[in-house]
Design a protein around this motif. Structure first.
Motif, PDB file in Angstrom:
ATOM      1  N   TYR A 224      -3.931   9.705   9.146  1.00  0.00           N
ATOM      2  CA  TYR A 224      -4.512   8.408   9.510  1.00  0.00           C
ATOM      3  C   TYR A 224      -5.077   7.715   8.266  1.00  0.00           C
ATOM      4  O   TYR A 224      -4.862   6.514   8.059  1.00  0.00           O
ATOM      5  N   GLU A 225      -5.783   8.474   7.442  1.00  0.00           N
ATOM      6  CA  GLU A 225      -6.353   7.901   6.229  1.00  0.00           C
ATOM      7  C   GLU A 225      -5.268   7.496   5.246  1.00  0.00           C
ATOM      8  O   GLU A 225      -5.407   6.488   4.533  1.00  0.00           O
ATOM      9  N   GLN A 226      -4.173   8.252   5.197  1.00  0.00           N
ATOM     10  CA  GLN A 226      -3.067   7.891   4.316  1.00  0.00           C
ATOM     11  C   GLN A 226      -2.433   6.569   4.748  1.00  0.00           C
ATOM     12  O   GLN A 226      -2.065   5.743   3.923  1.00  0.00           O
ATOM     13  N   ILE A 227      -2.309   6.379   6.052  1.00  0.00           N
ATOM     14  CA  ILE A 227      -1.744   5.127   6.566  1.00  0.00           C
ATOM     15  C   ILE A 227      -2.646   3.954   6.168  1.00  0.00           C
ATOM     16  O   ILE A 227      -2.167   2.895   5.752  1.00  0.00           O
ATOM     17  N   LYS A 228      -3.965   4.138   6.272  1.00  0.00           N
ATOM     18  CA  LYS A 228      -4.898   3.088   5.879  1.00  0.00           C
ATOM     19  C   LYS A 228      -4.725   2.722   4.404  1.00  0.00           C
ATOM     20  O   LYS A 228      -4.761   1.552   4.021  1.00  0.00           O
ATOM     21  N   LYS A 229      -4.501   3.742   3.569  1.00  0.00           N
ATOM     22  CA  LYS A 229      -4.342   3.494   2.132  1.00  0.00           C
ATOM     23  C   LYS A 229      -2.993   2.849   1.816  1.00  0.00           C
ATOM     24  O   LYS A 229      -2.906   1.953   0.981  1.00  0.00           O
ATOM     25  N   GLU A 230      -1.944   3.336   2.485  1.00  0.00           N
ATOM     26  CA  GLU A 230      -0.588   2.894   2.156  1.00  0.00           C
ATOM     27  C   GLU A 230      -0.244   1.526   2.763  1.00  0.00           C
ATOM     28  O   GLU A 230       0.368   0.689   2.117  1.00  0.00           O
ATOM     29  N   SER A 231      -0.621   1.329   4.028  1.00  0.00           N
ATOM     30  CA  SER A 231      -0.203   0.087   4.689  1.00  0.00           C
ATOM     31  C   SER A 231      -1.279  -0.551   5.549  1.00  0.00           C
ATOM     32  O   SER A 231      -1.088  -1.633   6.079  1.00  0.00           O
ATOM     33  N   ASN A 232      -2.391   0.153   5.697  1.00  0.00           N
ATOM     34  CA  ASN A 232      -3.506  -0.327   6.511  1.00  0.00           C
ATOM     35  C   ASN A 232      -3.077  -0.490   7.973  1.00  0.00           C
ATOM     36  O   ASN A 232      -1.920  -0.355   8.327  1.00  0.00           O
ATOM     37  N   PHE A 233      -4.037  -0.763   8.831  1.00  0.00           N
ATOM     38  CA  PHE A 233      -3.778  -0.951  10.252  1.00  0.00           C
ATOM     39  C   PHE A 233      -4.150  -2.372  10.645  1.00  0.00           C
ATOM     40  O   PHE A 233      -5.177  -2.887  10.210  1.00  0.00           O
ATOM     41  N   SER A 234      -3.335  -2.962  11.500  1.00  0.00           N
ATOM     42  CA  SER A 234      -3.732  -4.221  12.110  1.00  0.00           C
ATOM     43  C   SER A 234      -4.303  -3.907  13.491  1.00  0.00           C
ATOM     44  O   SER A 234      -4.179  -2.788  13.985  1.00  0.00           O
ATOM     45  N   THR A 235      -4.890  -4.898  14.127  1.00  0.00           N
ATOM     46  CA  THR A 235      -5.556  -4.687  15.416  1.00  0.00           C
ATOM     47  C   THR A 235      -4.621  -4.121  16.478  1.00  0.00           C
ATOM     48  O   THR A 235      -5.033  -3.292  17.297  1.00  0.00           O
ATOM     49  N   ASP A 236      -3.360  -4.542  16.463  1.00  0.00           N
ATOM     50  CA  ASP A 236      -2.417  -4.116  17.498  1.00  0.00           C
ATOM     51  C   ASP A 236      -1.605  -2.881  17.117  1.00  0.00           C
ATOM     52  O   ASP A 236      -0.737  -2.457  17.881  1.00  0.00           O
ATOM     53  N   ASP A 237      -1.864  -2.296  15.967  1.00  0.00           N
ATOM     54  CA  ASP A 237      -1.102  -1.116  15.556  1.00  0.00           C
ATOM     55  C   ASP A 237      -1.449   0.091  16.417  1.00  0.00           C
ATOM     56  O   ASP A 237      -2.552   0.193  16.973  1.00  0.00           O
ATOM     57  N   SER A 238      -0.507   1.009  16.495  1.00  0.00           N
ATOM     58  CA  SER A 238      -0.686   2.237  17.275  1.00  0.00           C
ATOM     59  C   SER A 238      -0.558   3.447  16.378  1.00  0.00           C
ATOM     60  O   SER A 238       0.200   3.451  15.401  1.00  0.00           O
TER      61      SER A 238
END
Length: 266
Positions: free
Chosen positions: A74-88
């Motif tokens: 989860y933290e890697q995703i935040k670093k690599e591409s971040n999350f938008s409000t509608d992401d799953s």
């Protein structure tokens, strides 16, 4: 975007040769699904496969527990591409075989129902004749008696009688889908559970602390080839299982009871 997190513990052959193609065909599902693999037993073969098919791969920090590994991704995703409000954020075992379209449908239904956490109908066989007991009631103090007599601590729901989407207490971490913001509000899995009951714990915290129930979608199906290693009472898995079980009971009755319900973001 749908981010699928998979933790491998020597499952490279299973992931590369899944029934619907490598990783069940998810890497070829288009730009709406991104697969992230954390390799707890580093495999050059799996790394090469992931690089070839556009799958994120990491073998950093081997030896972490189930929840900690998924938090890492989860933290890697935040670093690599971040999350938008509608992401799953979808947590999925390597022994799950699921069609990409099923994941898309699940996420769409979750959004329509404004449900930030859900699971689907798992089966133990490819023919989908034998249910996997992946949805269960929360264990309680009486479960101490059940584990001694029945070798089971949590009563499964009867899937035969559930025909429409339905709120359940908890579901196996073999497949759990989250709105990414809800996972963040939960602060992910509790890494103090090395293995087992981290799925029970996160579902309980979602219900009791954030007021959000887990939703089960019976018409959406996948296969789970579970090993159930914790059932061997002399194994290390049994030790982890019992230790985590006692930890959850302690937190349920002495920690979480003192916390107030707050609204989780969607």
């Amino acid at each position: 975007m749908i981010h699928v997190a998979i933790v491998s513990h020597g499952h490279e052959e299973l992931l590369i040769s899944s029934g619907l193609g490598g990783l069940c065909g998810l890497p070829d599902a288009g730009n709406r699904i991104k697969v992230w693999v954390k390799d707890n037993k580093p495999s050059a073969k799996l790394k090469a496969y992931c690089q070839k098919h556009g799958v994120y791969y990491s073998d950093a920090q081997p030896g972490l527990g189930f929840g900690h590994n998924n938090n890492f991704l989860y933290e890697q995703i935040k670093k690599e591409s971040n999350f938008s409000t509608d992401d799953s954020f979808v947590v999925m075992n390597p022994d799950i075989c699921i069609a990409p379209e099923t994941i898309h449908t699940l996420i769409e239904q979750m959004r329509n129902d404004r449900c930030p956490m859900a699971t689907l109908n798992l089966y133990r066989d490819q023919e989908r004749k034998e249910f996997d007991a992946n949805i269960r009631h929360f264990p309680n103090l009486l479960s101490l008696v059940k584990i001694a007599l029945l070798r089971s601590v949590a009563v499964p729901y009867d899937k035969n009688v559930i025909k429409v989407p339905f709120h359940v207490d908890w579901a196996s971490g073999a497949f759990l889908a989250f709105n990414a913001m809800h996972y963040s509000a939960l602060q992910g899995f509790d890494p103090h559970y090395f293995m087992y009951f981290e799925d029970v714990d996160i579902c309980y915290r979602s219900q009791q602390l954030l007021g959000k129930n887990l939703r089960y979608y019976p018409s959406l199906k996948a296969t789970h080839a579970a090993a159930h290693k914790n059932r061997n009472l002399t194994s290390q898995h049994a030790v982890w299982f019992l230790h985590s079980f006692v930890k959850f009971l302690f937190r349920r009755y002495f920690v979480y009871k003192r916390s107030k319900v707050v609204n989780a973001p969607l």
